[in-house]
Design an enzyme around this catalytic site. Structure first.
Site, PDB file in Angstrom:
ATOM      1  N   THR A 239       0.815  -1.213   0.000  1.00  0.00           N
ATOM      2  CA  THR A 239       0.000   0.000   0.000  1.00  0.00           C
ATOM      3  C   THR A 239       0.852   1.269   0.000  1.00  0.00           C
ATOM      4  OG1 THR A 239      -1.667  -1.182   1.224  1.00  0.00           O
ATOM      5  CG2 THR A 239      -1.797   1.206   1.296  1.00  0.00           C
TER       6      THR A 239
ATOM      7  N   GLY B   1       2.672  -2.897   8.386  1.00  0.00           N
ATOM      8  CA  GLY B   1       2.961  -3.171   9.789  1.00  0.00           C
ATOM      9  C   GLY B   1       4.414  -3.591   9.963  1.00  0.00           C
TER      10      GLY B   1
ATOM     11  N   GLU C 288      -6.784  -5.559   3.353  1.00  0.00           N
ATOM     12  CA  GLU C 288      -6.963  -6.764   2.529  1.00  0.00           C
ATOM     13  C   GLU C 288      -8.173  -6.623   1.611  1.00  0.00           C
ATOM     14  OE1 GLU C 288      -4.666  -8.857   2.349  1.00  0.00           O
ATOM     15  OE2 GLU C 288      -3.576  -8.073   4.072  1.00  0.00           O
TER      16      GLU C 288
END
Lengths: 662, 659
Positions: free
Chosen positions: A140, A179, A422
């Site tokens: 992303t 993350g 997702e």
């Protein structure tokens, strides 16, 4: 000692909660093993720490890292390797919260396994397995999420040095959100547009070192950091990554499928469908997560509602448990039924995934489109519903639900991003819709379709008489779960048909395909939702016949009826408009829903006990197994950081000077 | 520089943004005053909220106290006062992020419940901040149901004192703001006992902290209740009382008094108490609910024209996400709701003012209606707005979850409004009780307030609409709402009566109908909101394009409600299946029409960037640049985390491979 109300509730249950726990776990032996693994963590002093609610973000990150490092070592020490067992262990360690190594364990390592060549695996896998390399998965960007083709990061091949040059050409192309990227990782798998011999070859994955091994300082050409505070996810260092002419060797492109040869020649992958496999898998996990998070919230809200007394139902009598109010039951029991429904949906998807992925490894991709369509829609359907349900549970706990000691705010903020990550839910619903429309078109042209959409076959032939589906009468018996499945089927068929027809009408207005699709998308989302709702009702109902214990089957049947009937009562418009149910039947449905609330009431606490969450995992003062809520709220509050000193420093800094001045 | 994607949206506005702003403010003069207040506050660096999202609970609390103290100075400097017209703008400008909000409630409760003598003693002290007050009603075990409170105040004739006690854990006061750390005094609600007899709940002024060193007074245990979903700046507190003695004069005694010999005397009407609750409910609708909803709409809509994703047409540039029908269908109904609620709030304020004037003439006839309406609308508006803000948050994709979007804090804060000042379900049932009574009265030919007269006229009818365009007629949809609300009230009332006649006890029957009663109350409020919106639009001046765009929003609000609650309208065949398809068509047709004015419609709310405090919603639309720059200021990037040295380094340096 146990709170007297809860003790009475448990004594009045009509079934043994353990038996239902076994069904949820998939067998008594698995329940035993799960509890064994949970005990390893819960009884381990290394995993204890202060209540996270009282820690700052930095401290929470630090605790999470500490526990993750320990967790990896202990998993190997205990020899726990089965994915599900690892999941149980991890959930106990992190109590359902995210942790900084999630992406390393869940994305970096698996991606190496599926997309790296044997040589690359030799170079990266063992160091990563041993955590010398900690990696993340950087897809992303600030300006692009779900629409992958829009990603802007570039990787340009330089044959002179046999390197790729990575760049973040614009602000919007900065990698954002991954993350573990901010502070933890020293490597990242970066998705970038590949340019070679002057041509763009689309998105490819590259292994990019980002921090110096040893000092952990960012490498020259790399700008990396934490994206700041979020709605939850305090323990995760979601990060940003900006690359300026950063060079990596040619061998760092993951080349199991596509390749760039030393001279820059591009070799295409055999099938690009394969990369969807991981996405499908993660989406299927979210469905299970939706079930678990909603179960946790229901456990807290229902136990607390049995402990809390308020107002009066009958003049002169003691204050009743708030669970005796019809409005409270109406808030909570349908959610309880939903939690069970989603458990069975999650189990079904997992099984289907394992079955199909066996076929995929054998090269059979024929079932992938349906699986992809199914998981996309169900991911959206279950995460939206669970998300709203968790909030409903929190509000059903009144003011105390709002305190972090209830544990529900934490469940909510941890779960709610799954509506977006997702695959953004609306986009997911539209993917399912695309499959439904495709199937509908196939049926219309005389082909048969199989799997969960096979109901469209039953309604074939109606294209000659446009009103046929709507007019088709289904004799619904509202106390028969199987008959209710038929009602949901008819509703799904009707909404798929309506969306397909509206799409055709838009197309006939000489609109472009894309315009027509956009102008029908609200209808398409509704059709997808109806399809997913049908699948859920069907799977729940199918589960009933597998239950051998009569008492358990009876209580599950009540829940499945409540789930199906409540769904109808919330969407009466669809059922009325299609003529599936009459006004009189709707009135009966509404009445029956309320009767079921009263029938389920005596089993409510036992039904949440069956979820079998340990107090440590639940993390809630309101939802404690022993029900001693108020004493423990007081104990909890005393630990609040504002209470560290008897007189807060701001008294001396601000209050006192003001009082003396005025 | 202005992001061109936002600039182009503003060039095509069909109406005058400035005129609409003035309409929302209640006149251009008010707009001017509001801007002056906002300007004065925002130019003062003491009020900056830039670091708010990075601060701990302790830091937030300290900042709130610091700002509250500074605000006193500022108000003095500017010549503002708490009862002046500027005050609501001050509150809006500081975004509620100051301490001492409960201090104001403390003062108000003394003014309303205290005798003249008590007012003369306490109000000057509080005004001068010689004391800081809180308001302690809610207990651990009891909230909305006041009669259930367990704190006791026993009158001791020999010393002329009340002895206050917290007899058990569940009786501990819990949640009052400003009490955890700041307050020196509190109004405490307790069950009054005189010579062994209980007289019910009464208010007492209790000192809880020393005026010298702020330490707790003897017999007092107090502190902060710990972290919450939001309100980090507020020190919501707990309070335990052990044989705390206060003089007889500390019981607030405008309505009841305990005389020196222990005689209990009542005076005046207590109905006025309801009026106080009503005041709070109505004022929270605009300050705590509509303002955050408007902010959330502003952020989400501006971001949706800056964010581009996927392609609508092959070969073209990626589309603004607001051009997707699904995105419009998420956001534009919320925008319409923000306007609808703004106008219903004006309606409520008018009802309130009328009531207030009558009460001053000792007439209490309008109180039941006012009380029922303020309860129902508080419930409906807070519930719809909370879910609207969440929709806005989720419509911003991943970035909505960043605190820097401003949306998480707007959401977590607005959520609390569904519970405080009366839990919503309980409030809806209060409204339902009023509607039920009115329905019974109207059915037997008695007079009822005009706003509920429609309940008497339930007839089996059909909606007369013939084409989708008919559903753009306010008469058509207002009537559909009216019919639906009346049907739900009457069918629930019938069911209730049937149950009672079949021998079910009245309270049991009531409990068995509460799900439907709450739905009926919501339907009533929804109907009044639609009706009021339509009537407001009809009265607007036609110039400057404002009436036209408001009409579109009104249509959208009404049709969205029918579309998303279709069953209630289809149920008795009032709207047919074919008509429902017309509703859907008209509803979806409105989306692209309003889409064109979406940005001007949020610009009209006139929030400054500092007030929005959002990287996604700024006026110039430089979203990504701001997000990047702001994130770099995060303390996680400035301070070296000990995690690397303590855990990561040993981890990375091969401890595992030795296993």
């Amino acid at each position: 000692t146990m709170n007297a109300d809860l003790r009475r509730e448990r004594a009045s249950a009509t079934f043994q909660p353990e038996l239902l726990t076994h069904i949820l776990d998939g067998g008594a032996e698995r329940t035993r093993r799960r509890k064994e693994i949970e005990a390893l963590v819960i009884n381990d002093p290394d995993f204890q720490h202060e209540d996270l609610n009282f820690l700052s973000r930095s401290q929470r990150y630090e605790q999470a890292i500490r526990k993750s490092a320990l967790m990896v070592m202990k998993l190997r020490e205990y020899g726990i390797a089965d994915p599900e067992e690892i999941y149980w262990f991890k959930s106990s360690v992190h109590r359902g919260r995210p942790e900084p190594l999630d992406l390393h364990l869940g994305m970096f390592l698996p991606t190496l396994l599926t997309q790296a060549t044997p040589e690359q695996q030799d170079r990266f896998f063992m160091p990563a397995w041993n955590l010398e390399i900690i990696g993340t998965y950087a897809q992303t960007e600030m300006g692009h999420g779900t629409h992958l083709r829009g990603l802007e990061t570039t990787a340009t091949y330089d044959p002179a040095t046999q390197e790729f040059i990575l760049n973040s050409p614009t602000v919007t192309s900065i990698k954002w959100w991954p993350g573990g990227l901010g502070k933890t990782s020293n490597h990242a798998i970066v998705l970038a547009q590949l340019y070679t011999q002057g041509q763009c070859k689309g998105l490819h994955a590259f292994i990019v070192p980002i921090r110096q091994l040893g000092t952990h300082e960012p490498l020259p050409g790399i700008t990396v950091g934490d994206i700041g505070p979020k709605f939850g996810y305090d323990e995760m260092d979601n990060g940003y990554l900006k690359m300026d002419n950063f060079r990596i060797p040619r061998e760092n492109m993951l080349m199991k499928h596509a390749q760039v040869e030393p001279d820059g020649t591009y070799v295409k992958p055999v099938s690009d469908k394969l990369t969807y496999g991981t996405m499908v898998f993660i989406r299927s996990l979210i469905v299970g997560d939706a079930a678990r998070c909603l179960s946790r919230a229901c456990t807290i809200a229902i136990r607390y509602s049995a402990v809390r007394h308020q107002s009066e139902l009958k003049p002169g009598e003691p204050e009743p448990q708030i669970l005796d109010y019809q409005t409270q039951q109406y808030k909570l029991f349908p959610l309880l039924a939903t939690a069970y429904a989603f458990h069975f949906v999650g189990a079904y998807i997992k099984d289907t995934y394992h079955r199909i992925s066996g076929d995929i490894n054998d090269g059979d991709l024929s079932e992938l489109p349906e699986l992809h369509a199914l998981t996309a829609g169900l991911k959206a359907f279950t995460s939206w519903t669970a998300n709203a349900g968790i909030e409903e549970c929190r509000m059903a706990c009144g003011g105390h639900g709002y305190s972090r000691c209830s544990g529900i705010p934490d469940i909510y903020v941890t779960f709610t991003p799954s509506c977006t990550y997702e695959g953004e839910n609306t986009v997911m619903m539209l993917q399912t819709a695309r499959f439904l429309i495709k199937s509908y078109t196939q049926v219309s042209s005389g082909q048969r379709v199989s799997g969960m959409v096979s109901y469209l076959n039953d309604f074939s032939g109606q294209r000659i008489q446009p009103q046929h589906v709507a007019a088709r009468t289904v004799t619904v018996r509202i106390n028969d779960p199987v008959s209710l499945v038929e009602a949901y089927k008819a509703r799904a068929a009707r909404l798929v048909e309506a969306a397909a027809k509206n799409l055709q009408t838009e197309l006939n207005h000489r609109k472009s395909k894309e315009d027509a699709w956009n102008r029908t998308s609200v209808d398409l989302v509704r059709a997808s939702e109806a399809h997913c709702h049908y699948v859920t009702v069907k799977l729940f109902t199918a589960k009933l016949s597998e239950v051998s214990n009569a008492a358990v089957r009876s209580v599950l049947t009540e829940l499945s009826l409540l789930y199906a009937l409540y769904g109808i009562s919330k969407s009466t418009g669809d059922f009325l408009q299609a003529g599936i149910l009459t006004d009189a039947q709707i009135t009966q449905v509404n009445q029956r829903v309320k009767e079921l609330l009263a029938i389920i009431r005596p089993n409510a606490v036992a039904l949440v006990d069956s979820f079998d969450f340990h107090d440590i995992h639940l993390g809630s003062v309101l939802g404690r197994y022993d029900g001693n809520v108020y004493e423990n709220m007081f104990e909890w509050a005393k630990k609040s950081p504002l209470n560290k000193t008897q007189v807060h420093e701001s008294f001396h800094k601000h209050l006192k000077p003001m009082q003396s001045k005025l | 520089s202005m992001n061109p994607d936002l600039a182009s949206e503003r060039q095509t506005a069909s109406f005058s943004v400035e005129k609409l702003t003035a309409l929302l403010d209640g006149g251009a003069e008010r707009t001017r005053m509001r801007r002056a207040v906002v300007e004065a506050i925002e130019h003062d660096p003491e009020f900056s909220r830039e670091n708010q999202y990075f601060q701990s609970q302790n830091e937030r609390y300290e900042a709130a106290v610091r700002k509250a103290v500074h605000l006193q100075k500022k108000m003095h400097e500017m010549g503002w006062n708490e009862n002046g017209p500027e005050f609501k703008y001050i509150y809006r400008a500081v975004a509620g992020d100051v301490a001492f909000l409960l201090h104001r409630v403390f003062m108000r409760s003394i003014s309303v419940l205290g005798s003249d003598k008590q007012i003369a003693k306490w109000i000057p002290l509080a005004t001068q901040y010689q004391i800081i007050g809180s308001y302690a009603q809610t207990e651990l075990g009891h909230g909305t149901y006041l009669q259930g409170l367990e704190t006791t105040a026993v009158f001791d004739v020999t010393t002329q004192e009340f002895i206050l006690n917290t007899p058990k854990v569940s009786a501990m006061k819990w949640w009052p703001g400003d009490m955890g750390r700041s307050a020196t005094h509190s109004v405490v609600f307790a069950q009054l006992y005189i010579q062994g007899k209980c007289y019910g709940v009464h208010p007492f002024i209790v000192q809880i902290r020393s005026l010298q060193d702020h330490s707790l007074c003897p017999g007092i245990t107090a502190g902060d209740i710990g972290p919450k979903m939001s309100f980090e700046h507020a020190d919501n507190g707990f309070l335990m009382l052990q044989n705390v003695r206060v003089p007889r004069e500390n019981m607030l005694s405008k309505f009841c008094e305990v005389q020196p010999d222990g005689t209990y005397v009542k005076s005046g009407s207590q109905k006025i108490n309801y009026f106080t609750m009503t005041t709070v409910r109505i004022s929270l609708i605009s300050d705590e609910v509509i303002t955050p909803l408007m902010k959330a709409c502003t952020i989400a809509i501006r971001y949706s024209v800056v964010r581009r994703q996927s392609k609508l047409k092959p070969g073209e540039q990626e589309a603004k996400i607001l051009d997707y029908q699904t995105q419009q269908e998420k956001l534009l109904p919320q925008l319409a709701a923000a306007y609808a609620f703004h106008f219903i709030n004006e309606y409520l304020e008018e009802l309130y003012n009328r009531s207030y004037r009558e009460i001053q003439r000792k007439k209490f006839d309008t109180l039941p209606e006012l009380h029922a309406f303020s309860s129902g609308f508080k419930a409906m508006v807070t519930q719809c707005s909370a879910s609207a803000v969440e929709i806005c948050l989720r419509a911003c994709g991943g970035h909505g979850y960043s605190s820097l979007s401003g949306l998480p804090s707007l959401y977590t804060k607005i959520l609390a409004s569904c519970i405080y000042e009366g839990e919503n379900t309980i409030l809806l049932l209060q409204t339902a009780r009023f509607l039920f009574k009115c329905f019974m009265a109207a059915s037997s030919g008695q007079a009822v307030p005009p706003s509920v007269a429609y309940l008497a006229a339930v007839k089996p009818r059909k909606c007369p609409a013939k084409s989708k365009f008919d559903f753009l007629s306010p008469d058509i949809y207002t009537e559909a709402y009216q019919h639906m609300a009346a049907r739900l009230v009457s069918s629930t009332a019938t069911k209730l009566q049937d149950l009672v006649q079949s021998g079910v006890k009245e309270h049991d029957a009531w409990n068995q109908c509460t799900v439907q009663l709450a739905q009926a109350a919501k339907a009533h409020c929804h109907y009044i909101t639609v009706k009021n919106f339509a009537e407001t639009v009809a009265k607007l001046e036609t110039q400057a394009g404002i009436q036209k765009i408001m009409k579109h929003l009104c249509d959208l609000f009404a049709l969205h409600g029918i579309f998303s609650n279709a069953g209630a309208f289809l149920h008795d065949g009032y709207i047919s299946g074919a008509q429902m398809d017309m509703v859907t068509a008209s509803y979806l047709d409105l989306l692209p029409v309003i889409r064109k004015d979406a940005v001007p419609l949020v610009d009209a709310f006139d929030f400054t960037d500092k007030n929005l405090n959002s990287a996604l919603g700024s006026y110039d639309g430089q979203v990504y640049q701001q997000l990047y720059e702001w994130a770099q200021k995060s303390p996680t990037n400035k301070q070296m985390s000990p995690a690397y040295e303590k855990y990561l380094k040993p981890l990375l340096h091969n401890r595992l491979s030795k296993l």
